[in-house]
Write a protein that holds these residues in place. Structure first.
Motif, PDB file in Angstrom:
ATOM      1  N   GLU A  66       0.513  -1.425  -0.102  1.00 43.24           N
ATOM      2  CA  GLU A  66       0.093  -0.190  -0.176  1.00 43.24           C
ATOM      3  C   GLU A  66       0.807   1.095  -0.027  1.00 43.24           C
ATOM      4  O   GLU A  66       1.290   1.525   1.153  1.00 43.24           O
ATOM      5  CB  GLU A  66      -0.729   0.303   1.363  1.00 43.24           C
ATOM      6  N   LEU A  67       0.673   2.187  -1.153  1.00 42.33           N
ATOM      7  CA  LEU A  67       1.270   3.782  -0.318  1.00 42.33           C
ATOM      8  C   LEU A  67       0.373   4.479  -0.095  1.00 42.33           C
ATOM      9  O   LEU A  67      -0.437   4.936  -0.227  1.00 42.33           O
ATOM     10  CB  LEU A  67       1.393   3.962  -2.587  1.00 42.33           C
ATOM     11  N   LEU A  68       1.032   5.409   1.209  1.00 42.18           N
ATOM     12  CA  LEU A  68       0.233   5.581   1.766  1.00 42.18           C
ATOM     13  C   LEU A  68       0.488   7.251   1.307  1.00 42.18           C
ATOM     14  O   LEU A  68       1.555   7.967  -0.108  1.00 42.18           O
ATOM     15  CB  LEU A  68       0.844   5.622   3.325  1.00 42.18           C
ATOM     16  N   SER A  69      -0.096   8.147   1.811  1.00 42.20           N
ATOM     17  CA  SER A  69      -0.772   9.237   1.597  1.00 42.20           C
ATOM     18  C   SER A  69       1.046  10.580   1.484  1.00 42.20           C
ATOM     19  O   SER A  69       0.632  11.223   0.750  1.00 42.20           O
ATOM     20  CB  SER A  69      -1.230  10.294   2.077  1.00 42.20           C
ATOM     21  N   ASP A  70       1.694  10.027   2.817  1.00 43.74           N
ATOM     22  CA  ASP A  70       2.453  10.719   2.289  1.00 43.74           C
ATOM     23  C   ASP A  70       4.075   9.685   2.135  1.00 43.74           C
ATOM     24  O   ASP A  70       5.072   9.970   1.820  1.00 43.74           O
ATOM     25  CB  ASP A  70       2.928  10.495   4.233  1.00 43.74           C
ATOM     26  N   HIS A  71       3.848   9.209   0.885  1.00 41.54           N
ATOM     27  CA  HIS A  71       4.459   8.165   0.257  1.00 41.54           C
ATOM     28  C   HIS A  71       5.189   7.612   0.758  1.00 41.54           C
ATOM     29  O   HIS A  71       6.742   7.188   0.510  1.00 41.54           O
ATOM     30  CB  HIS A  71       5.806   9.320  -0.602  1.00 41.54           C
ATOM     31  N   SER A  72       4.814   7.026   1.944  1.00 39.14           N
ATOM     32  CA  SER A  72       5.336   6.102   2.850  1.00 39.14           C
ATOM     33  C   SER A  72       5.191   4.986   2.240  1.00 39.14           C
ATOM     34  O   SER A  72       4.081   5.194   1.788  1.00 39.14           O
ATOM     35  CB  SER A  72       5.798   5.936   4.541  1.00 39.14           C
ATOM     36  N   MET A  73       5.560   3.314   2.353  1.00 35.29           N
ATOM     37  CA  MET A  73       4.555   2.345   1.802  1.00 35.29           C
ATOM     38  C   MET A  73       4.968   1.360   3.245  1.00 35.29           C
ATOM     39  O   MET A  73       4.975   1.330   3.647  1.00 35.29           O
ATOM     40  CB  MET A  73       5.800   1.421   0.868  1.00 35.29           C
ATOM     41  N   ALA A  74       3.311   0.254   3.294  1.00 35.11           N
ATOM     42  CA  ALA A  74       3.056  -0.175   4.042  1.00 35.11           C
ATOM     43  C   ALA A  74       3.267  -1.936   3.027  1.00 35.11           C
ATOM     44  O   ALA A  74       2.584  -2.015   1.951  1.00 35.11           O
ATOM     45  CB  ALA A  74       1.893  -0.087   4.962  1.00 35.11           C
ATOM     46  N   ILE A  75       3.557  -2.785   3.889  1.00 31.50           N
ATOM     47  CA  ILE A  75       3.975  -4.154   2.964  1.00 31.50           C
ATOM     48  C   ILE A  75       2.843  -4.964   4.087  1.00 31.50           C
ATOM     49  O   ILE A  75       4.047  -5.199   4.762  1.00 31.50           O
ATOM     50  CB  ILE A  75       5.065  -4.492   2.788  1.00 31.50           C
ATOM     51  N   THR A  76       2.099  -5.690   3.835  1.00 33.21           N
ATOM     52  CA  THR A  76       1.660  -7.032   4.678  1.00 33.21           C
ATOM     53  C   THR A  76       2.235  -8.707   4.118  1.00 33.21           C
ATOM     54  O   THR A  76       2.049  -8.928   2.472  1.00 33.21           O
ATOM     55  CB  THR A  76       0.125  -6.623   5.092  1.00 33.21           C
ATOM     56  N   PHE A  77       3.089  -9.485   4.753  1.00 34.11           N
ATOM     57  CA  PHE A  77       2.825 -10.678   4.470  1.00 34.11           C
ATOM     58  C   PHE A  77       1.667 -11.573   4.922  1.00 34.11           C
ATOM     59  O   PHE A  77       1.513 -11.115   6.049  1.00 34.11           O
ATOM     60  CB  PHE A  77       4.059 -11.158   4.711  1.00 34.11           C
ATOM     61  N   GLY A  78       1.036 -12.338   4.522  1.00 33.90           N
ATOM     62  CA  GLY A  78       0.470 -13.342   5.002  1.00 33.90           C
ATOM     63  C   GLY A  78      -1.253 -12.522   4.554  1.00 33.90           C
ATOM     64  O   GLY A  78      -1.560 -11.417   4.238  1.00 33.90           O
TER      65      GLY A  78
END
Length: 252
Positions: A66-78
């Motif tokens: 997921e690309l967040l609004s502040d240009h950070s990224m969240a990656i979920t495994f599983g």
């Protein structure tokens, strides 16, 4: 990079734009380039595996970025339920099998995040069935302490799949995007105007399975996991490359 377990079968990684840049990647490149996405995922996965307090042993091969609004990224495994590799491939096959040619083209034109969202929604619909299947498999294991030779052979067969291609260039691109150093046993057949890449994932590392399951759907024209259909291809198709077909295709 912040790494934490957010459920029994989920691990979430949060990365800032600066952290991504320090790893040698650019966010726009990750989003728009399939090969760059796979390389980035492998780097993140390696970092996760190096954490002493984090184990990927019970994590399914689902990946969601997921690309967040502040240009950070969240990656979920599983995922919410621990899907086996076979169940994941069957779910993708079911999803694609229900699409008309027009819907399939629309699906291919979606971004990776959108395609992942479609697959997640489809898996949610199958959740009750999957949970029941997992419960039945658990009960069967409890009833049989030592698996028979036939059961071991069936388990091995369930790690074999065939991808259909109408263009060898697509097969070559799939190989370069989904595999890097470790390869499954593979052979290439031609049958009725289509190419079939048969791959055996027995004893294959889970992280490599995860990368393959996440990226292959972008390139192939269908997948087969039924052992009877795969046997038919082997019996009636023309064998083009008997061994290491995947590596051969990648150098085309």
């Amino acid at each position: 990079m912040e790494i934490k377990r957010v459920g029994e079968n989920k691990i979430r990684c949060a990365l800032t734009e600066d952290e991504i840049r320090e790893m040698g990647f650019d966010i726009d490149e990750i989003i728009g380039n399939g090969e760059a996405t796979q390389k980035f995922m492998r780097v993140v996965l390696k970092i996760v595996e190096e954490q002493e307090n984090i184990s990927l042993e019970n994590i399914s091969p689902m990946v969601k970025a997921e690309l967040l609004s502040d240009h950070s990224m969240a990656i979920t495994f599983g995922g919410d339920s621990d899907l086996s590799f076979q169940q994941l491939m069957d779910a993708i096959s079911d999803l694609v099998g229900q699409m008309t040619p027009e819907k399939m083209q629309e699906f291919r034109n979606l971004s990776k995040e959108e395609r992942q969202g479609v697959l997640d929604a489809f898996l949610d619909q199958k959740k009750d069935t999957q949970e029941q299947r997992v419960a039945e498999e658990k009960q069967e294991k409890e009833n049989k302490k030592k698996p028979s030779k036939q059961q071991k052979e069936l388990k091995k067969r369930q790690m074999i799949c065939a991808l259909r291609f109408f263009d060898l260039d697509e097969a070559s691109r799939m190989g370069r995007a989904c595999f890097e150093e470790i390869f499954p046993k593979s052979s290439l057949y031609r049958l009725e105007g289509a190419y079939y890449l048969i791959m055996d994932f027995s004893k294959f590392p889970r992280d490599e399975m995860r990368a393959f399951a996440f990226g292959a759907v972008e390139y192939d024209a269908g997948r087969i996991s039924e052992i009877g259909q795969i046997s038919y291809i082997r019996e009636h198709g023309d064998c083009i490359v008997k061994k290491e077909a995947l590596q051969t295709l990648m150098v085309l």
